[in-house]
Design an enzyme around this catalytic site. Structure first.
Site, PDB file in Angstrom:
ATOM      1  N   ASN A  98       0.824  -1.220   0.000  1.00 21.11           N
ATOM      2  CA  ASN A  98       0.000   0.000   0.000  1.00 21.11           C
ATOM      3  C   ASN A  98       0.854   1.265   0.000  1.00 21.11           C
ATOM      4  O   ASN A  98       0.584   2.207  -0.752  1.00 21.11           O
ATOM      5  CB  ASN A  98      -0.945   0.005   1.203  1.00 21.11           C
ATOM      6  N   THR A 113     -15.395  38.438 -31.806  1.00 21.45           N
ATOM      7  CA  THR A 113     -16.235  38.024 -30.682  1.00 21.45           C
ATOM      8  C   THR A 113     -17.452  37.386 -31.344  1.00 21.45           C
ATOM      9  O   THR A 113     -17.870  37.824 -32.427  1.00 21.45           O
ATOM     10  CB  THR A 113     -16.693  39.205 -29.791  1.00 21.45           C
ATOM     11  N   HIS A 114     -18.004  36.362 -30.745  1.00 23.48           N
ATOM     12  CA  HIS A 114     -19.122  35.599 -31.343  1.00 23.48           C
ATOM     13  C   HIS A 114     -18.764  35.077 -32.732  1.00 23.48           C
ATOM     14  O   HIS A 114     -19.634  34.909 -33.584  1.00 23.48           O
ATOM     15  CB  HIS A 114     -20.399  36.443 -31.433  1.00 23.48           C
ATOM     16  N   SER A 139      -7.688  12.631 -48.524  1.00 25.27           N
ATOM     17  CA  SER A 139      -8.922  11.856 -48.543  1.00 25.27           C
ATOM     18  C   SER A 139      -8.737  10.682 -49.495  1.00 25.27           C
ATOM     19  O   SER A 139      -8.046  10.798 -50.505  1.00 25.27           O
ATOM     20  CB  SER A 139     -10.074  12.741 -49.021  1.00 25.27           C
ATOM     21  N   LYS A 196      -8.552  17.115 -51.421  1.00 25.23           N
ATOM     22  CA  LYS A 196      -8.616  17.395 -49.982  1.00 25.23           C
ATOM     23  C   LYS A 196      -7.259  17.407 -49.290  1.00 25.23           C
ATOM     24  O   LYS A 196      -6.383  16.614 -49.595  1.00 25.23           O
ATOM     25  CB  LYS A 196      -9.506  16.339 -49.280  1.00 25.23           C
ATOM     26  N   GLU A 239      -7.922  18.130 -35.470  1.00 26.98           N
ATOM     27  CA  GLU A 239      -9.197  17.492 -35.109  1.00 26.98           C
ATOM     28  C   GLU A 239      -8.989  16.403 -34.051  1.00 26.98           C
ATOM     29  O   GLU A 239      -9.780  16.251 -33.122  1.00 26.98           O
ATOM     30  CB  GLU A 239      -9.863  16.901 -36.363  1.00 26.98           C
TER      31      GLU A 239
END
Ligand code: ARG
Length: 459
Positions: A110, A155-156, A277, A283, A290
């Protein structure tokens, strides 16, 4: 099935039970720490006269040879043993005979496993810190080169005001700097040695716990033996710090994915860090970013898992705690992998400065500065806000920017505007006027860069 116990048992352990209980498949990861801890323990036992010097030296030599043989691949850690502690002890006895049986004097698995985990986490904190520091160095170089690279601040996810690439990277620099601070805090708080706590109530041997702690470079021994064997706070703290690191990496990844998209084209990820791809020949995908974003969930999961495991455990050691290892190891390896790859990706990424600057020009990011211009000419801010709002509406109808309007068009909306409006709302002015510390203005930015350069030199 090699076990350290069995004296009080009359039957063999059921095979399924044995496998369910065993931890060797994962705790072999800290064989080095286990042996290092045993070596310190043995040195302390001899210093206290519990072992003779001859016994100490024989055990140390045996342990040293096990370490060497594991390291060079001569000795394989197999599932024949219940855990790494059993593996080391059994091999020691094989090599040096009966004296090896004295290794576990005054010790329990332990406090041994509590020590191993602490030593492992401590080593990993140092490695993680080095990786975060490398990322900071990469970010600071980008900052130094891009004090005058204009881009829109959002922003946003809507264009808001012009900033610089140095300023944007600087935001991430601060986040990862705090992450290093968290790692350092954890290291400091956890740096006490549990060895000598025994199963839960210390031991009857005259151990010198201060000495063991010193040998293993701890600040001192832990102060309560029950807490020592059942404390996994530092694991939770580390997983929490790793979750925050991953959250930062994930936000950054998200931005890179957006910036790398065909619509934005702010950056181009290097071929070495992109993937293709199987069907669409055109691609070039940001898979690494990701994956980093995706793996964040896995690290959060580890934190939730250990918090949940610990919540119902009465004092002191309970086997539930064996669950701390796989998820911690996985979270550490995941975070380390992500940090290294992410740093490589950012360091080789091309910033399309012309596209960024163009984007900042087209999106009314200088609208606030146009309002400030009016305020400086005596117009109350609320009125100025309304006037510029009408300018923007006018531009939107004509599909032009504020910079493209003629002075007559300006004056038709407010006679306060004069020829100097063009300079007042130029991108250069908009950024350079932001001079307070922490703002994107080049002078303020240079000051922050110098402070952060110093920080990296000193830490
Ligand atoms: N494999 C165990 C763990 O990881 C080691 C400690 C075992 N102690 C015990 N009393 N069964 O937690």
């Amino acid at each position: 099935m090699a076990q350290l116990w069995g004296g009080r048992f009359t039957k063999e352990t059921d095979k399924l039970v044995y496998n369910f209980n065993a931890s060797i498949s994962f705790d072999q990861k800290f064989y080095k720490q286990d042996i290092k801890g045993s070596m310190a323990h043995v040195r302390m036992l001899a210093k206290q006269g519990i072992l003779t010097e001859k016994e100490r030296d024989e055990i140390l030599e045996g342990l040293g040879s096990i370490l060497l043989d594991v390291e060079c691949g001569k000795l394989e850690i197999t599932s024949e043993y219940e855990d790494i502690h059993s593996f080391v002890e059994a091999n020691l006895i094989d090599r040096i005979g009966d004296v090896g049986k004295k290794l576990h004097t005054g010790r329990s698995r332990n406090d041994q496993v509590a020590l191993d985990m602490k030593l492992y986490v401590r080593d990993e904190i140092t490695e993680l810190d080095g990786l975060v520091k490398k990322l900071l160095e990469t970010l600071l170089s980008i900052m130094e080169e891009n004090v005058h690279t204009f881009m829109p601040g959002f922003t946003h996810l809507q264009k808001a005001q012009p900033i610089t690439l140095a300023h944007h990277m600087g935001a991430y620099f601060e986040m990862f700097k705090r992450d290093r601070g968290r790692l350092a805090d954890i290291f400091k708080r956890m740096n006490t040695c549990p060895l000598g706590s025994g199963a839960l109530a210390g031991t009857t041997y005259p151990l010198d716990r201060e000495y063991t702690a010193k040998l293993l470079e701890f600040d001192g021994p832990t102060l309560n033996s029950m807490d020592s064997v059942s404390d996994r706070d530092y694991v939770i703290e580390l997983l929490s710090a790793l979750s925050t690191i991953m959250m930062h990496l994930s936000r950054f990844s998200e931005e890179i994915i957006i910036w790398n998209s065909n619509e934005y084209r702010f950056v181009e990820i290097d071929d070495a860090y992109s993937t293709g791809s199987s069907i669409m020949p055109q691609k070039k995908n940001p898979d690494i970013a990701e994956l980093v974003r995706g793996k964040t969930g896995r690290v959060y999961g580890a934190l939730m898992s250990i918090l949940t495991t610990m919540k119902g455990i009465p004092l002191a050691y309970n086997k539930d705690m064996q669950e701390d290892k796989e998820l911690t190891f996985d979270a550490i390896d995941t975070a380390k992998g992500c940090l290294a790859l992410f740093t490589g990706m950012v360091g080789t990424m091309k910033f399309r400065k012309d596209v960024m600057e163009n984007s900042a020009k087209n999106g009314f990011t200088n609208a606030t500065d146009a309002a400030d211009y009016l305020v400086n000419h005596g117009v109350p801010f609320r009125d100025a806000h309304g006037i510029v709002g009408r300018l923007v509406l006018y531009c939107l109808e004509k599909n032009i920017s504020l910079d493209d309007m003629t002075l007559e068009e300006y004056q038709a909306i407010s006679p306060v505007f004069q020829n100097d409006i063009y300079e007042a709302i130029s991108m250069k002015t908009c950024v350079e006027k932001r001079v307070t510390i922490g703002a994107p203005g080049p002078d303020a930015m240079q000051q922050v860069i110098a402070l952060n350069r110093k920080y990296l030199e000193e830490n």
